[in-house]
Write an enzyme that holds these catalytic residues in place. Structure first.
Site, PDB file in Angstrom:
ATOM      1  CB  SER A 109      -0.882  -0.006   1.249  1.00 16.63           C
ATOM      2  OG  SER A 109      -1.692   1.143   1.299  1.00 16.63           O
ATOM      3  CB  ALA A 143       4.147   0.437  -3.697  1.00 18.11           C
ATOM      4  N   GLY A 144       2.735   3.037  -5.121  1.00 19.40           N
ATOM      5  CA  GLY A 144       2.592   3.799  -6.363  1.00 19.40           C
ATOM      6  C   GLY A 144       1.863   3.044  -7.458  1.00 19.40           C
ATOM      7  CE  LYS A 145      -0.720  -1.809  -5.009  1.00 22.54           C
ATOM      8  NZ  LYS A 145      -0.131  -1.078  -3.873  1.00 22.54           N
ATOM      9  CB  SER A 180      -2.008  -9.404  -5.632  1.00 20.29           C
ATOM     10  OG  SER A 180      -1.210  -8.538  -6.386  1.00 20.29           O
TER      11      SER A 180
END
Length: 177
Positions: A12, A14-16, A84
């Site tokens: 959470s 991280a920049g996804k 995930s």
């Protein structure tokens, strides 16, 4: 060419989601049809009935993978932004989507950096014991062993991350190059 699914996994913060949206813009500019499936949005609709236990996380991934397969089969590139955390769940997603269409991308941002960003205040709540089974704090995160691409959002700019993913798409589309 059968379009792929970019599966962005990481902690959470991280920049996804940011990378997923920027890649969508870049692909749109290149006239490439795509869709973003973001974990936060999926959890408010398709997967609203699920919690964060390992079993519920597995079911979340299974559902999302089937949606990806449907979009891919209909000509759309899919960009998934999901924590995930378990390798076995990502392996199931790869199986459902199809190995040749699954591009696992590790957004390899350190826990320390993600905690310092903490855009939703979730790490503070998890450290205070208010959130159970929070990935990276009270639940594990299994980093991909062999991702198609690993992106460190501290070392790379957003544009550099997107450029690497765009290059990965071109390589996947033309493997002989």
């Amino acid at each position: 060419m059968h379009p792929p699914t970019f599966w962005l996994t990481g902690l959470s913060g991280a920049g996804k989601s940011t990378i997923a949206q920027a890649l969508k813009v870049r692909l749109g500019e290149a006239q490439r049809a795509c869709v973003v499936l973001d974990g936060d949005h999926l959890r408010s609709g398709l997967c609203a009935d699920l919690g964060f236990s390992p079993q519920d996380r597995a079911e979340n991934i299974r559902r999302v993978a089937h949606v990806c397969r449907l979009f891919n089969d209909n000509g759309l590139i899919v960009i998934v932004a999901l924590i995930s955390p378990y390798a076995k769940d990502r392996a199931l997603a790869r199986e459902i989507i199809g190995t040749e269409h699954f591009l696992e991308v590790h957004i390899a941002t350190s826990l320390q950096t993600c905690e310092s960003r903490d855009p939703k205040g979730l790490y503070r709540k998890a450290r205070a014991g208010l959130l159970k089974e929070f990935t990276g704090i009270s639940a594990p995160y299994e980093a991909p062993a062999n991702p198609a691409c690993a992106l460190d959002t501290v070392a790379l700019s957003l544009d550099q991350c997107v450029s690497q993913l765009h290059a990965l798409l071109e390589t996947a589309a033309n493997p002989a190059r």
